[in-house]
Design an enzyme around this catalytic site. Structure first.
Site, PDB file in Angstrom:
ATOM      1  N   GLY A   1       1.976  28.655   5.075  1.00 15.33           N
ATOM      2  CA  GLY A   1       2.269  29.090   6.321  1.00 15.33           C
ATOM      3  C   GLY A   1       1.379  30.309   6.848  1.00 15.33           C
ATOM      4  N   ALA A   2       0.029  29.977   6.704  1.00 14.98           N
ATOM      5  CA  ALA A   2      -1.062  30.885   6.948  1.00 14.98           C
ATOM      6  C   ALA A   2      -1.646  30.746   8.646  1.00 14.98           C
ATOM      7  CB  ALA A   2      -2.249  30.653   5.839  1.00 14.98           C
TER       8      ALA A   2
ATOM      9  N   GLY B   1       5.108  27.132  10.533  1.00 11.70           N
ATOM     10  CA  GLY B   1       5.125  27.089  11.776  1.00 11.70           C
ATOM     11  C   GLY B   1       4.796  28.448  12.694  1.00 11.70           C
TER      12      GLY B   1
ATOM     13  N   ILE C   1      -3.385  25.461   6.085  1.00 13.18           N
ATOM     14  CA  ILE C   1      -3.383  25.360   7.437  1.00 13.18           C
ATOM     15  C   ILE C   1      -2.606  24.044   7.780  1.00 13.18           C
ATOM     16  CG2 ILE C   1      -4.729  25.682   9.496  1.00 13.18           C
ATOM     17  CD1 ILE C   1      -4.431  28.384   8.251  1.00 13.18           C
TER      18      ILE C   1
ATOM     19  N   THR D   1      -0.117  24.269  11.286  1.00 17.91           N
ATOM     20  CA  THR D   1       0.392  24.427  12.574  1.00 17.91           C
ATOM     21  C   THR D   1      -0.591  24.864  13.634  1.00 17.91           C
ATOM     22  OG1 THR D   1       2.496  25.114  11.655  1.00 17.91           O
ATOM     23  CG2 THR D   1       1.806  26.033  13.993  1.00 17.91           C
TER      24      THR D   1
ATOM     25  N   ASP E   1       1.802  17.681  -0.721  1.00 17.00           N
ATOM     26  CA  ASP E   1       2.233  18.853  -0.355  1.00 17.00           C
ATOM     27  C   ASP E   1       3.815  19.037  -0.449  1.00 17.00           C
ATOM     28  OD1 ASP E   1       2.210  21.501   0.521  1.00 17.00           O
ATOM     29  OD2 ASP E   1       1.868  20.856   2.538  1.00 17.00           O
ATOM     30  N   HIS E   2       4.471  19.794  -1.151  1.00 18.15           N
ATOM     31  CA  HIS E   2       5.815  20.030  -1.129  1.00 18.15           C
ATOM     32  C   HIS E   2       6.577  18.673  -1.743  1.00 18.15           C
ATOM     33  CE1 HIS E   2       6.294  23.853   0.706  1.00 18.15           C
ATOM     34  NE2 HIS E   2       5.217  23.542   1.331  1.00 18.15           N
TER      35      HIS E   2
END
EC number: 4.1.2.29
Length: 293
Positions: free
Chosen positions: A209-210, A181, A231, A233, A85-86
């Site tokens: 950021g879902a 976040g 998902i 956070t 990721d990223h």
């Protein structure tokens, strides 16, 4: 068992209007909870390690070895994508491919579009030669990600179309109002832009950021082509809330296995809840013939 590439899973999800959940690994016990949740729901799952967490987890090869051993020891039968990721650089993405990841995201969203395209193309060429899928990003998802703060920069429809056409990515993360976040107030996704990007690119879209986005908006995003929903956070909040309660109720306890047990159970419960919400439960059966790494 081996890991499966992400591209065919997302193609099926997009075609049948459901989404596959990406859940971030935050250690061995978290990985167990994610895999157990996916297995219980008979859902394909994307287990992700963000680039900035790779060293914390022990390195690329350690993550691959850990996840491979867990899928075997736990008897996991559902398709598992191991995803970077990223990814911070071309070199880091190549290291993930070489180590055995079955999918990588190169995040060139902070570069001008021409540089983003050129760098993503290089990652795609290398990854596809090894049967590894690639996710790219246009625009900037706001909020905090692995200690870095970013402002929201909405994806441009024409840039997205050009990006997909020139890079040949398997999935597109187009920034459309979500944030990493916790949200302050109710999230408001750009559905008009989303519809235009989905129609013009015709690739599976990815929603970063879902966590915390209302179900109504998630369902609308899925209908508009989002086949992968990230998902993290939400799992972290569920874990930390449960752990705080345990520490408060058992002040004299000291064994990590017991202190963390309820928190990890909440991670698994969150994974199961999101899989159902995304419509991915019982979607594993059609993926048995996928080529694995």
């Amino acid at each position: 068992m081996g890991f499966v590439p992400m591209a065919p899973l997302l193609a099926d999800a997009k075609k049948d209007s459901y989404a596959i959940g990406q859940f971030n690994i935050n250690g061995l016990q978290w990985a167990k909870a994610i895999l157990a949740g996916a297995e219980s729901q008979q859902s394909p799952v994307i287990a992700a390690a963000s680039d900035r967490l790779i060293d914390y987890l022990g390195g690329f090869q350690t993550v691959v070895a850990m996840m491979g051993a867990l899928t075997d020891e736990l008897g996991i039968t559902v398709p598992v994508v191991l995803h970077l990721d990223h990814g911070l650089s071309i070199e880091r993405c190549k290291k993930a491919v070489d180590a055995g990841f079955s999918s990588v995201m190169f995040d060139g969203s902070h570069y001008p579009i021409n540089e983003n395209i050129d760098m993503t193309k290089e990652v795609v060429a290398y990854a596809h030669a090894h049967n590894v899928s690639v996710e790219g990003e246009v625009g900037t998802v706001g909020g905090m990600e692995d200690g870095l703060m970013a402002e929201i920069k909405y994806a441009d429809v024409e840039e997205c179309q050009r990006f997909v056409c020139e890079t040949n990515v398997d999935a597109l993360a187009a920034a459309l109002g979500s944030v990493h976040g916790k949200y302050k107030g109710e999230p408001k996704l750009g559905f008009n832009e989303m519809a235009a990007i989905s129609a013009s690119t015709n690739v599976p879209l990815v929603l970063h950021g879902a966590s915390g986005i209302p179900d109504e908006q998630l369902q609308r995003a899925i209908k508009l082509g989002h086949a992968k929903i990230n998902i993290n956070t939400e799992c972290m909040i569920a874990w930390s809330d449960a752990c705080r309660t345990t520490f408060a109720e058992q002040e004299t306890a000291f064994e990590p296995r017991l202190l963390l047990q309820e928190g990890l159970a909440m991670v698994q419960a969150t994974v199961e809840k999101k899989i159902k919400q995304f419509g991915a439960a019982n979607k594993a059966a059609g993926s048995a013939s996928l080529q694995r790494r």
